[in-house]
Design a protein around this motif. Sequence first.
Motif, PDB file in Angstrom:
ATOM      1  N   UNK A 176      54.468  60.584  73.798  1.00  0.00           N
ATOM      2  CA  UNK A 176      53.779  61.785  73.334  1.00  0.00           C
ATOM      3  C   UNK A 176      52.635  61.424  72.387  1.00  0.00           C
ATOM      4  N   UNK A 231      57.877  71.120  72.461  1.00  0.00           N
ATOM      5  CA  UNK A 231      57.694  70.321  73.663  1.00  0.00           C
ATOM      6  C   UNK A 231      58.440  68.985  73.519  1.00  0.00           C
ATOM      7  N   UNK A 286      38.387  81.268  65.772  1.00  0.00           N
ATOM      8  CA  UNK A 286      39.172  80.038  65.636  1.00  0.00           C
ATOM      9  C   UNK A 286      38.879  79.351  64.328  1.00  0.00           C
ATOM     10  N   UNK A 344      42.062  78.095  75.884  1.00  0.00           N
ATOM     11  CA  UNK A 344      42.136  79.256  74.984  1.00  0.00           C
ATOM     12  C   UNK A 344      40.766  79.615  74.415  1.00  0.00           C
ATOM     13  N   UNK A 345      40.038  78.570  73.921  1.00  0.00           N
ATOM     14  CA  UNK A 345      38.744  78.825  73.297  1.00  0.00           C
ATOM     15  C   UNK A 345      37.779  79.443  74.291  1.00  0.00           C
ATOM     16  N   UNK A 384      34.828  84.109  69.696  1.00  0.00           N
ATOM     17  CA  UNK A 384      36.141  83.499  69.736  1.00  0.00           C
ATOM     18  C   UNK A 384      36.149  82.211  68.913  1.00  0.00           C
ATOM     19  N   UNK A 426      44.784  72.701  76.817  1.00  0.00           N
ATOM     20  CA  UNK A 426      45.207  74.097  76.599  1.00  0.00           C
ATOM     21  C   UNK A 426      44.325  74.766  75.535  1.00  0.00           C
ATOM     22  N   UNK A 427      43.972  74.002  74.494  1.00  0.00           N
ATOM     23  CA  UNK A 427      43.117  74.576  73.454  1.00  0.00           C
ATOM     24  C   UNK A 427      41.743  74.936  74.021  1.00  0.00           C
ATOM     25  N   UNK A 428      41.247  74.040  74.902  1.00  0.00           N
ATOM     26  CA  UNK A 428      39.946  74.327  75.485  1.00  0.00           C
ATOM     27  C   UNK A 428      40.027  75.608  76.330  1.00  0.00           C
ATOM     28  N   UNK A 468      42.625  65.965  68.311  1.00  0.00           N
ATOM     29  CA  UNK A 468      41.958  66.109  69.614  1.00  0.00           C
ATOM     30  C   UNK A 468      41.959  67.550  70.080  1.00  0.00           C
ATOM     31  N   UNK A 469      43.082  68.236  69.822  1.00  0.00           N
ATOM     32  CA  UNK A 469      43.131  69.642  70.228  1.00  0.00           C
ATOM     33  C   UNK A 469      42.104  70.451  69.443  1.00  0.00           C
ATOM     34  N   UNK A 527      53.964  75.390  77.395  1.00  0.00           N
ATOM     35  CA  UNK A 527      53.380  74.055  77.541  1.00  0.00           C
ATOM     36  C   UNK A 527      54.283  73.093  78.308  1.00  0.00           C
ATOM     37  N   UNK A 546      46.929  64.006  68.139  1.00  0.00           N
ATOM     38  CA  UNK A 546      46.888  65.101  69.103  1.00  0.00           C
ATOM     39  C   UNK A 546      46.277  66.342  68.496  1.00  0.00           C
ATOM     40  N   UNK A 570      51.128  64.191  78.208  1.00  0.00           N
ATOM     41  CA  UNK A 570      51.272  65.308  77.273  1.00  0.00           C
ATOM     42  C   UNK A 570      50.176  65.269  76.209  1.00  0.00           C
ATOM     43  N   UNK A 571      49.756  64.062  75.921  1.00  0.00           N
ATOM     44  CA  UNK A 571      48.691  63.928  74.911  1.00  0.00           C
ATOM     45  C   UNK A 571      47.406  64.624  75.314  1.00  0.00           C
ATOM     46  N   UNK A 572      47.212  64.780  76.624  1.00  0.00           N
ATOM     47  CA  UNK A 572      45.984  65.467  77.021  1.00  0.00           C
ATOM     48  C   UNK A 572      46.237  66.927  77.353  1.00  0.00           C
ATOM     49  N   UNK A 573      47.519  67.305  77.482  1.00  0.00           N
ATOM     50  CA  UNK A 573      47.839  68.689  77.840  1.00  0.00           C
ATOM     51  C   UNK A 573      47.383  69.666  76.742  1.00  0.00           C
ATOM     52  N   UNK A 574      47.712  69.326  75.504  1.00  0.00           N
ATOM     53  CA  UNK A 574      47.439  70.304  74.447  1.00  0.00           C
ATOM     54  C   UNK A 574      45.956  70.460  74.137  1.00  0.00           C
ATOM     55  N   UNK A 575      45.165  69.360  74.093  1.00  0.00           N
ATOM     56  CA  UNK A 575      43.710  69.573  73.969  1.00  0.00           C
ATOM     57  C   UNK A 575      43.165  70.436  75.103  1.00  0.00           C
ATOM     58  N   UNK A 591      38.613  70.652  70.629  1.00  0.00           N
ATOM     59  CA  UNK A 591      38.328  71.634  71.674  1.00  0.00           C
ATOM     60  C   UNK A 591      37.755  72.910  71.080  1.00  0.00           C
ATOM     61  N   UNK A 592      38.063  73.169  69.807  1.00  0.00           N
ATOM     62  CA  UNK A 592      37.516  74.399  69.200  1.00  0.00           C
ATOM     63  C   UNK A 592      36.029  74.258  68.884  1.00  0.00           C
TER      64      UNK A 592
END
Lengths: 108, 834
Positions: free
Chosen positions: B38, B26, B8, A56-57, B4, A52-54, B47-48, A26, B44, A45-50, B51-52
């Motif tokens: 951050x 990170x 999850x 992956x899914x 998938x 990345x999750x998208x 929000x992540x 990341x 975060x 960075x706050x938008x990077x991880x969401x 995405x699931x």
Amino acid sequence: MPRTDFPAGALVMLILRVLRNGDLHGYAIAQRIRLLSEDVLQVEEGSLYPALQRILVNGWAKARWGSSETGRRVRFYKLSAAGRKQLEAEVLRHQAATVAIAAVLRDA
Amino acid sequence: MLVRRIWYLLNRRRLERELDEEMAAHRGRMCPEDQARFGSALRLREESRDAWGWTWLDALSQDTRFACRILRRAPGFTAAIVAVLGLGMGVALTAFQVFNILVLRPLPVRSPENIFVLQRRGPDSLSSALSYPEFEFIRGHNRPLAAVFAQTSNQVQIGRDAELRADARFVSSNYLVELGARTACGRLLTPDIDGQPGAAPAVVLGHGFWQRHFGSNPGVVGRTIYVGGRPASIVGVAVSGFHGIGWSAVDLWIPLEQHSWFFPGSDLFRNVSKHPLRVFARLRDSFTTATAEESLRPLVAEFRRIYPGSVGASQWLECVPAGHAVRIGLRDYQVVMFFGALVVLVLAVSLSNAGTLQLSCALARSREISIRCSLGAGRSRVLRQLVTEALLVTFVATAAGLLLSYWGTRAILLSLETPLAAMSGFDHRSVAAVIVLSLCSAVLFGTAPAFQISSGRSGSNRLRGFLIVTQVTASCVLLIVAGLHVRGLQHVLSAPLGFQYQDVVAIDPAFGTQGYSPERTRLALSLLLPRVQAVPGVRSASLCVMPPLGYDFWIEGIRATSGQYVMAHANAVDPNYFQTLRIAMVSGRVFRPGERDAAIVSQSLALKAWAGENPLGRQLEDGKVVVGVAANARTMALRDGEAVEIYFPFDAADRQVTKALLLVRTAGAPRIHLPAIRSAVSSADHQLFQYDLLTDKFERITEGTRKGAAAVGIIGLLTLGIAATGIGGLLSHAVSQRTREIAIRATLGARSGDIVKRLLAQAMIPVSVGLVVGAAAGYAASSFMKHQIYGIGRLDPAAYVAALCLLLAAAAVAAISPVRRALQVNPVDALRHE
């Protein structure tokens, strides 16, 4: 040059693009994008991880745990075949849009 | 993708941990000034996780948990709502399930979808049964039909001394095999053995009959059984659950080809004008019903050529699907729709009542809801919460309704005495009905109040009033319908029949079924009658043709003075008839022995046909002369309000003689004398004799009306109770809403009468609107029922008044406690609270 906000939707494309040259974690992804854009594109960075999750899914990348250059346990992302295809599609779409926008800007 | 996502979902605890770890790493690499950017790790992570794509599930489980807590906190309210909803759904599901089992569900036989009944159809005629020669003819020329089989039912006496009556079904020898029947022991009937000429008489027992009378003993196979006095050997026992085509239980399966062994002298095999057989067929693969009917046309023409006059010129054979227990026609659809409408009414009462309950509960929570709103819950979020609660309640209520409908269905099917009761389980249609019904209920009873509340408007009184109107209207209709049923029953049970059926035994020698010729019948009768009359305890005995209190009828048109015809129930009776049934003669005389060209009319008929004229001596169109007028008696016209009957002399020389029926009046309880009567006739051919007490016949014939009245009555009272609680709820809500107003009024010196009046006015409007609409709808319903149920008048004032009074009384009772509460409002307390 001032740091610019990220164009919406483009983040996933950029992540996929930098992953094409090899697996990254990341932090490295964020660094790489920033570097390549010569500091213009600041990955929030706050938008990077969401994002990345998208990825992956949707199965565009696979994640595996490894250790970073500093020896920390981090997750490496590896582009999958589906991700490669997605990248091509997004790049094409992006290019078409850019060309169209440029045409409008030029001739309007 | 979906897989998938689910992965999850299932692994999300671990995945969340991993995400946290990754983000921490990170963060560790960043310079301190950037670390602030951050953002919150929690946000975060949220929000992540979005995405699931499972946020909705989280919200749902949260809503459900919260709803459970809310509902548990008010157990009384929850129980009430579950009971009310469960009752409505139970009634609706029961109705559907009965309809499903009888009409929709394929019978438990092999390939039920490819069974068709062959009926002879003309432009304006329909014969759903065929004659034996016609069946045999079709079977012999069955190009479009893969198989042809037939059945006919008979009541038979079982045992050497005819001690038992059983329902026998005569079936073509391929019937059981075609329908895929199996045996519990022994073998099935087969064409190779039982269909052959001269085959040994064989019988297959029905499973229930075997259990009841043979103690499930497998050793019965090979034993001899006497059917109608004729010996036959038991070759097998059908498995439980097999009852062929139809909905009634079958005690014995007998090869149709052996009919003449059991009924010697019967002309079934030759007679083309008798149509006792239901003929079924399976179509070959390449045929549709239309093409099959088309290729059967020449067959019908050919049959018409061989048996002139047997089949009408424009008639054809129609193939109608028959793989269901009951096939309903156009007329039956009306009845089904009528009952469907009643069920909808019950549902309407229960749903609107549950709606009122939901509304009052949620209004009590308006503080909680406004707090939630001010904490940032959107309207949709609050709405979702309320709908979730409604769904949860519906879910529990559905379970209750399912339980109720399971028992209800079983009870109804058992009371119909159908073996289908053993198969009252649920199938995919029932499941679909349950799902649709419960979703509809949840939406109807939960959504409207939820919208009302979440919108924060206080206009809920209008919705509440509407719900009350619905309840009152629907229960008013149901009560009127129930009242009409009860009145009909009363009429049936108490209206004087005009004759005494108590202490009379009807003996049906069934000469016709046994194939007696008129001559032989005359001989048998001349021996029988004196013997019965000689039995001690027999007061009088008489002969007639039509059984009193029966389902059969014989209608004669009598020409009236006006030139029009009056339809009268006719019977042929001997001189003793009037004495035996205790029908008084108003004028004239009874028949003389041997008299032929005479007739006796009932008072009603005399009045209807020749009002104001002397009926005695009148000549009817066929030359018979009226010799007497009998008091009104409804011996055959039980279902007609007027006793329009006409009696002709029972003539031993007539062809009708084989239909002769013996009526015996005994001194005191006929059951005591029955054995003596039996033994008196024992030397005659008595095996097929059927003994029936007229009291039993009366019970049987009124049973349907009785059961119907009981069922509708119970449902009517239940909905009345529900509606009453609804009205009570409305009032007590009004009281709690207006406590302050009442207090102020009381302080300012309003008398309690005024307060009560103002309070009741709020309930009176919806109640009276409901009563008016309900009475109108009840009137519409009764004009339909008039044709369906005997004894029901369109405007039976008693039923309407009773229904309206009951509803008003229930409303008054429901109002007592809220009104009392309003009168006990202590102004000081009430105003201090605010």
